[in-house]
Motif scaffolding. Structure first.
Motif, PDB file in Angstrom:
ATOM      1  N   THR A   5       7.860   5.007  -1.025  1.00 15.36           N
ATOM      2  CA  THR A   5       8.376   4.711   0.310  1.00 15.36           C
ATOM      3  C   THR A   5       7.599   3.536   0.867  1.00 15.36           C
ATOM      4  OG1 THR A   5       6.836   6.271   1.337  1.00 15.36           O
ATOM      5  CG2 THR A   5       9.013   7.110   0.726  1.00 15.36           C
ATOM      6  N   LYS A   6       8.220   2.839   1.799  1.00 14.31           N
ATOM      7  CA  LYS A   6       7.534   1.695   2.401  1.00 14.31           C
ATOM      8  C   LYS A   6       7.574   1.783   3.916  1.00 14.31           C
ATOM      9  CE  LYS A   6      11.579  -1.332   1.804  1.00 14.31           C
ATOM     10  NZ  LYS A   6      12.046  -2.612   1.245  1.00 14.31           N
ATOM     11  N   LEU A  11       3.653  -8.394  10.287  1.00 13.94           N
ATOM     12  CA  LEU A  11       4.575  -9.445   9.883  1.00 13.94           C
ATOM     13  C   LEU A  11       4.539  -9.615   8.371  1.00 13.94           C
ATOM     14  CD1 LEU A  11       6.479 -11.822  10.574  1.00 13.94           C
ATOM     15  CD2 LEU A  11       4.432 -13.254  10.799  1.00 13.94           C
ATOM     16  N   LEU A  12       5.683  -9.324   7.727  1.00 11.96           N
ATOM     17  CA  LEU A  12       5.788  -9.436   6.268  1.00 11.96           C
ATOM     18  C   LEU A  12       4.681  -8.660   5.567  1.00 11.96           C
ATOM     19  CD1 LEU A  12       6.589 -13.255   6.086  1.00 11.96           C
ATOM     20  CD2 LEU A  12       8.218 -11.389   5.708  1.00 11.96           C
ATOM     21  N   HIS A  13       4.268  -7.572   6.173  1.00 13.24           N
ATOM     22  CA  HIS A  13       3.126  -6.791   5.715  1.00 13.24           C
ATOM     23  C   HIS A  13       3.565  -5.328   5.676  1.00 13.24           C
ATOM     24  CE1 HIS A  13      -1.500  -6.011   6.286  1.00 13.24           C
ATOM     25  NE2 HIS A  13      -1.044  -5.645   5.106  1.00 13.24           N
ATOM     26  N   GLU A  14       3.555  -4.734   4.483  1.00 11.75           N
ATOM     27  CA  GLU A  14       4.055  -3.374   4.346  1.00 11.75           C
ATOM     28  C   GLU A  14       3.080  -2.487   3.589  1.00 11.75           C
ATOM     29  OE1 GLU A  14       7.972  -3.353   2.676  1.00 11.75           O
ATOM     30  OE2 GLU A  14       8.898  -3.918   4.587  1.00 11.75           O
ATOM     31  N   LYS A  15       3.187  -1.185   3.884  1.00 10.80           N
ATOM     32  CA  LYS A  15       2.441  -0.178   3.140  1.00 10.80           C
ATOM     33  C   LYS A  15       3.399   0.515   2.184  1.00 10.80           C
ATOM     34  CE  LYS A  15       1.236   3.895   4.906  1.00 10.80           C
ATOM     35  NZ  LYS A  15       0.513   4.930   5.678  1.00 10.80           N
ATOM     36  N   LEU A  16       3.029   0.536   0.905  1.00  9.60           N
ATOM     37  CA  LEU A  16       3.808   1.245  -0.102  1.00  9.60           C
ATOM     38  C   LEU A  16       3.091   2.537  -0.435  1.00  9.60           C
ATOM     39  CD1 LEU A  16       4.811  -1.620  -2.603  1.00  9.60           C
ATOM     40  CD2 LEU A  16       6.106  -0.731  -0.648  1.00  9.60           C
ATOM     41  N   TYR A  79       8.366  -0.436  -9.847  1.00  5.76           N
ATOM     42  CA  TYR A  79       9.037  -0.683  -8.569  1.00  5.76           C
ATOM     43  C   TYR A  79       9.007  -2.161  -8.219  1.00  5.76           C
ATOM     44  CZ  TYR A  79       9.834  -0.618  -3.516  1.00  5.76           C
ATOM     45  OH  TYR A  79      10.315  -0.865  -2.244  1.00  5.76           O
ATOM     46  N   LEU A  80       7.843  -2.791  -8.398  1.00 12.99           N
ATOM     47  CA  LEU A  80       7.720  -4.206  -8.058  1.00 12.99           C
ATOM     48  C   LEU A  80       8.556  -5.073  -8.985  1.00 12.99           C
ATOM     49  CD1 LEU A  80       3.879  -4.379  -7.320  1.00 12.99           C
ATOM     50  CD2 LEU A  80       5.750  -4.312  -5.658  1.00 12.99           C
ATOM     51  N   GLN A  81       8.633  -4.705 -10.262  1.00 19.19           N
ATOM     52  CA  GLN A  81       9.400  -5.489 -11.225  1.00 19.19           C
ATOM     53  C   GLN A  81      10.896  -5.268 -11.098  1.00 19.19           C
ATOM     54  OE1 GLN A  81       7.726  -4.591 -15.085  1.00 19.19           O
ATOM     55  NE2 GLN A  81       5.705  -5.369 -14.508  1.00 19.19           N
ATOM     56  N   SER A  82      11.288  -4.250 -10.340  1.00 19.64           N
ATOM     57  CA  SER A  82      12.720  -3.982 -10.169  1.00 19.64           C
ATOM     58  C   SER A  82      13.393  -5.020  -9.282  1.00 19.64           C
ATOM     59  CB  SER A  82      12.915  -2.593  -9.565  1.00 19.64           C
ATOM     60  OG  SER A  82      12.468  -2.562  -8.208  1.00 19.64           O
ATOM     61  N   ASN A 105      -6.769  21.848 -10.761  1.00 19.30           N
ATOM     62  CA  ASN A 105      -5.771  22.125  -9.726  1.00 19.30           C
ATOM     63  C   ASN A 105      -4.757  20.991  -9.659  1.00 19.30           C
ATOM     64  OD1 ASN A 105      -4.418  23.259  -7.522  1.00 19.30           O
ATOM     65  ND2 ASN A 105      -5.833  22.310  -6.038  1.00 19.30           N
ATOM     66  N   PRO A 106      -3.946  20.804 -10.729  1.00 26.96           N
ATOM     67  CA  PRO A 106      -2.946  19.734 -10.741  1.00 26.96           C
ATOM     68  C   PRO A 106      -1.970  19.880  -9.582  1.00 26.96           C
ATOM     69  CG  PRO A 106      -3.194  20.717 -12.916  1.00 26.96           C
ATOM     70  CD  PRO A 106      -3.907  21.624 -11.955  1.00 26.96           C
ATOM     71  N   GLN A 107      -1.664  18.764  -8.947  1.00 29.66           N
ATOM     72  CA  GLN A 107      -0.738  18.788  -7.820  1.00 29.66           C
ATOM     73  C   GLN A 107      -0.066  17.427  -7.674  1.00 29.66           C
ATOM     74  OE1 GLN A 107      -3.023  18.504  -3.931  1.00 29.66           O
ATOM     75  NE2 GLN A 107      -4.677  19.242  -5.286  1.00 29.66           N
ATOM     76  N   ASP A 108       0.771  17.320  -6.671  1.00 33.36           N
ATOM     77  CA  ASP A 108       1.381  16.018  -6.380  1.00 33.36           C
ATOM     78  C   ASP A 108       0.328  15.136  -5.687  1.00 33.36           C
ATOM     79  OD1 ASP A 108       3.571  17.290  -7.311  1.00 33.36           O
ATOM     80  OD2 ASP A 108       4.592  17.442  -5.372  1.00 33.36           O
ATOM     81  N   TYR A 109       0.363  13.836  -6.022  1.00 36.39           N
ATOM     82  CA  TYR A 109      -0.598  12.912  -5.425  1.00 36.39           C
ATOM     83  C   TYR A 109       0.125  11.729  -4.804  1.00 36.39           C
ATOM     84  CZ  TYR A 109      -4.170  15.417  -8.089  1.00 36.39           C
ATOM     85  OH  TYR A 109      -4.996  16.397  -8.592  1.00 36.39           O
ATOM     86  N   THR A 110      -0.432  11.252  -3.712  1.00 36.97           N
ATOM     87  CA  THR A 110       0.104  10.057  -3.046  1.00 36.97           C
ATOM     88  C   THR A 110      -1.009   9.024  -2.877  1.00 36.97           C
ATOM     89  OG1 THR A 110       1.788  11.314  -1.831  1.00 36.97           O
ATOM     90  CG2 THR A 110       1.219   9.132  -0.980  1.00 36.97           C
ATOM     91  N   PHE A 111      -0.714   7.815  -3.319  1.00 35.82           N
ATOM     92  CA  PHE A 111      -1.649   6.704  -3.135  1.00 35.82           C
ATOM     93  C   PHE A 111      -0.937   5.602  -2.356  1.00 35.82           C
ATOM     94  CE2 PHE A 111      -3.808   8.969  -6.393  1.00 35.82           C
ATOM     95  CZ  PHE A 111      -5.147   8.611  -6.312  1.00 35.82           C
ATOM     96  N   ASN A 112      -1.682   4.971  -1.469  1.00 32.07           N
ATOM     97  CA  ASN A 112      -1.113   3.951  -0.597  1.00 32.07           C
ATOM     98  C   ASN A 112      -1.638   2.560  -0.953  1.00 32.07           C
ATOM     99  OD1 ASN A 112       0.306   5.885   1.061  1.00 32.07           O
ATOM    100  ND2 ASN A 112      -1.685   6.427   1.936  1.00 32.07           N
ATOM    101  N   PHE A 113      -0.747   1.599  -0.859  1.00 34.03           N
ATOM    102  CA  PHE A 113      -1.091   0.207  -1.129  1.00 34.03           C
ATOM    103  C   PHE A 113      -0.498  -0.663  -0.039  1.00 34.03           C
ATOM    104  CE2 PHE A 113      -0.810   2.507  -5.073  1.00 34.03           C
ATOM    105  CZ  PHE A 113      -1.887   2.061  -5.829  1.00 34.03           C
ATOM    106  N   GLU A 114      -1.149  -1.787   0.223  1.00 39.29           N
ATOM    107  CA  GLU A 114      -0.563  -2.754   1.159  1.00 39.29           C
ATOM    108  C   GLU A 114      -0.154  -4.008   0.393  1.00 39.29           C
ATOM    109  OE1 GLU A 114      -3.236  -4.462   4.087  1.00 39.29           O
ATOM    110  OE2 GLU A 114      -4.974  -3.709   2.963  1.00 39.29           O
ATOM    111  N   VAL A 115       0.984  -4.565   0.777  1.00 40.14           N
ATOM    112  CA  VAL A 115       1.509  -5.753   0.111  1.00 40.14           C
ATOM    113  C   VAL A 115       1.929  -6.782   1.153  1.00 40.14           C
ATOM    114  CG1 VAL A 115       2.288  -4.544  -1.959  1.00 40.14           C
ATOM    115  CG2 VAL A 115       3.845  -4.773  -0.007  1.00 40.14           C
ATOM    116  N   GLY A 116       1.865  -8.048   0.751  1.00 40.49           N
ATOM    117  CA  GLY A 116       2.376  -9.134   1.580  1.00 40.49           C
ATOM    118  C   GLY A 116       3.698  -9.596   1.011  1.00 40.49           C
ATOM    119  N   LEU A 117       4.734  -9.600   1.815  1.00 41.78           N
ATOM    120  CA  LEU A 117       6.075  -9.948   1.342  1.00 41.78           C
ATOM    121  C   LEU A 117       6.314 -11.448   1.408  1.00 41.78           C
ATOM    122  CD1 LEU A 117       8.202  -7.163   3.090  1.00 41.78           C
ATOM    123  CD2 LEU A 117       7.048  -7.084   0.862  1.00 41.78           C
ATOM    124  N   LYS A 118       6.981 -11.951   0.383  1.00 39.29           N
ATOM    125  CA  LYS A 118       7.364 -13.360   0.410  1.00 39.29           C
ATOM    126  C   LYS A 118       8.492 -13.553   1.423  1.00 39.29           C
ATOM    127  CE  LYS A 118       6.045 -14.812  -4.241  1.00 39.29           C
ATOM    128  NZ  LYS A 118       6.502 -15.426  -5.524  1.00 39.29           N
TER     129      LYS A 118
END
Length: 464
Positions: A5-6, A11-16, A79-82, A105-118
């Motif tokens: 999710t994003k 400005l042109l700045h998103e969290k994935l 996702y980025l190459q799509s 204790n295996p579980q679902d994990y979420t990691f966040n990244f920030e990207v700059g959009l062209k």
């Protein structure tokens, strides 16, 4: 199943946010355990017979973390190459809680990244741009000067018995001495060849009528003007010595030569332009004029391209994710162990960085929109042309096409990744400007070579 999710954070700045489920990484984790079990060399167990439970106890935590992170990385890259988003540089990870990654204790994990959009942007209409096409006027004086230069360049050399003029070529033995001409023990000695006019006027007068084997004692700073003196000190390899210009040298004339300027006859025409229809001085001047005009036409083309560059950069509006880019710029080099740049360093570098990035985006858009491409055979020909140009400059007149070492040289260059990348970019940039030149409508303006040269120099000075 992994989901991404994003969220807009500027400005042109998103969290994935990349979320993976247990089934996304557990199969690869189990496979990694089995592979490690077969390869592990643990005392008390035969290789390949280590129980999986022991491997999990000893290495499970690190293998588990590796597989979770590999899966996150794989899903993010997919996702980025799509093509769903076009970003600058690489995603920057936001703060993550690695302690929550627990092999027990295996579980679902979420990691966040920030990207700059062209950004999306529109290029200015080059067809309506105000562009000047300078046409340098080739004068009779320029032709006279070039004809004389060629006559002197290809002049024959004649040995003389005495110095007769400022164009004599003197082969001289320099011996360091005192002002009376007595050699200094352990002093500098050197052989040099200078044209008489290289000396200042007083020394030229003193040299007149000197014969082979004659000597003259000079003080360097008194025999040469400042410009020539610096070169002489370099030639004698004493430029770094304190008081070098004050030194005295006795010069022994070993040889005197004079140049006999070429006559404007058929032999000279054939020497300059073999197998070409140059029969008269008028033909020669026409040939030289065409070459001079071609040279200045290429220089004018460079000026048109420079104007196109400024038209594109000055009249294209592009928004940037500056917050992200500054953060990304600050982190450069940290993976190699360097400390992050300071805020002051980033602010100092950022304007130049943004200017370069803007041109990269413009170039990228033009090459994409105009389907500009460079084929491998074009890079190969580029390497070949570079070699031919170099050999020509060295005076090589042989036919290089059939030389076996030429192919070996080009094959070697084509395996040099950096060379190929640089050549590719140069060819792509040239093709881009070639296209841009077809879009503009330059207004022709006559200009003297002096004014054109001054204009170029002032422009270069203003942009450095």
């Amino acid at each position: 199943m992994a989901t991404i999710t994003k969220e807009n954070i500027g400005l042109l700045h998103e969290k994935l946010s990349v979320t993976i489920e247990k089934n996304d990484y557990l199969p690869s984790f189990d496979k990694a355990l089995k592979t490690y079990s077969k390869q592990a060399n643990i005392p008390g167990f035969r290789k390949g017979m280590v129980p999986a439970g022991l491997i999990k106890k000893m290495y499970g935590a690190s293998l588990f973390t590796d597989e979770v992170l590999k899966t996150i990385d794989k899903e993010l890259n997919a996702y980025l190459q799509s093509g769903q988003v076009e970003i600058f540089a690489q995603p920057l990870p936001l703060e993550a809680d690695f302690k929550s990654i627990d092999v027990n204790n295996p579980q679902d994990y979420t990691f966040n990244f920030e990207v700059g959009l062209k950004p999306e942007f529109t290029l200015p209409d080059l067809g309506s741009a105000s562009i000047t096409g300078y046409k340098v006027t080739v004068t009779d004086a320029m032709l006279d000067e070039e004809v004389e230069r060629l006559q002197n360049r290809f002049a024959d050399t004649k040995e003389e018995t005495a110095v007769t003029g400022e164009d004599n070529v003197l082969t001289l033995a320099f011996t360091e001495s005192d002002e009376k001409g007595n050699a200094v023990e352990g002093g500098v000695t050197s052989n040099q060849v200078y044209v008489t006019k290289y000396f200042n006027e007083a020394t030229r007068t003193a040299l007149q009528s000197k014969a082979v084997n004659d000597t003259i004692t000079i003080q360097l700073k008194a025999a040469f003007e400042d410009k020539e003196l610096a070169s002489v000190l370099e030639d004698l390899k004493i430029s770094e010595q304190e008081g070098a210009a004050d030194k005295f040298f006795t010069l022994t004339i070993n040889k005197i030569g004079s140049k006999i300027k070429k006559e404007l006859n058929q032999d000279f025409f054939d020497q300059l332009y073999p197998n070409q229809e140059v029969k008269t001085e008028e033909d020669l001047r026409a040939k030289i004029k065409a070459e001079i005009e071609a040279y200045w036409k290429s220089q004018s083309s460079n000026q048109i391209q420079d104007q196109i560059f400024h038209q594109l950069t000055d009249h294209t509006t592009i928004e940037f994710p500056e917050t992200f880019l500054k953060k990304w710029l600050q982190q450069q080099g940290t993976e190699e162990g360097a400390a992050p740049k300071t805020d002051e360093q980033v602010e100092q570098e950022f304007p130049g960085f943004l200017k370069q990035l803007k041109w990269s985006l413009i170039s990228e858009k033009i090459t994409k929109d105009q389907a500009i491409d460079v084929k491998p055979e074009e890079v190969r020909q580029f390497a070949l042309n570079q070699l031919f140009s170099y050999m020509s400059g060295m005076g090589g007149g042989m036919n290089l096409e059939d030389q076996p070492w030429v192919k070996e040289y080009v094959d070697k260059m084509m395996k040099d990744r950096k060379y190929v990348e640089d050549a590719f970019m140069r060819l792509q940039t040239q093709k881009m400007f070639d296209w841009a030149e077809t879009q503009v409508k330059p207004v022709e303006q006559e200009i003297s070579v002096e004014d054109f040269t001054k204009m170029v120099q002032e422009h270069q000075h203003a942009h450095h």
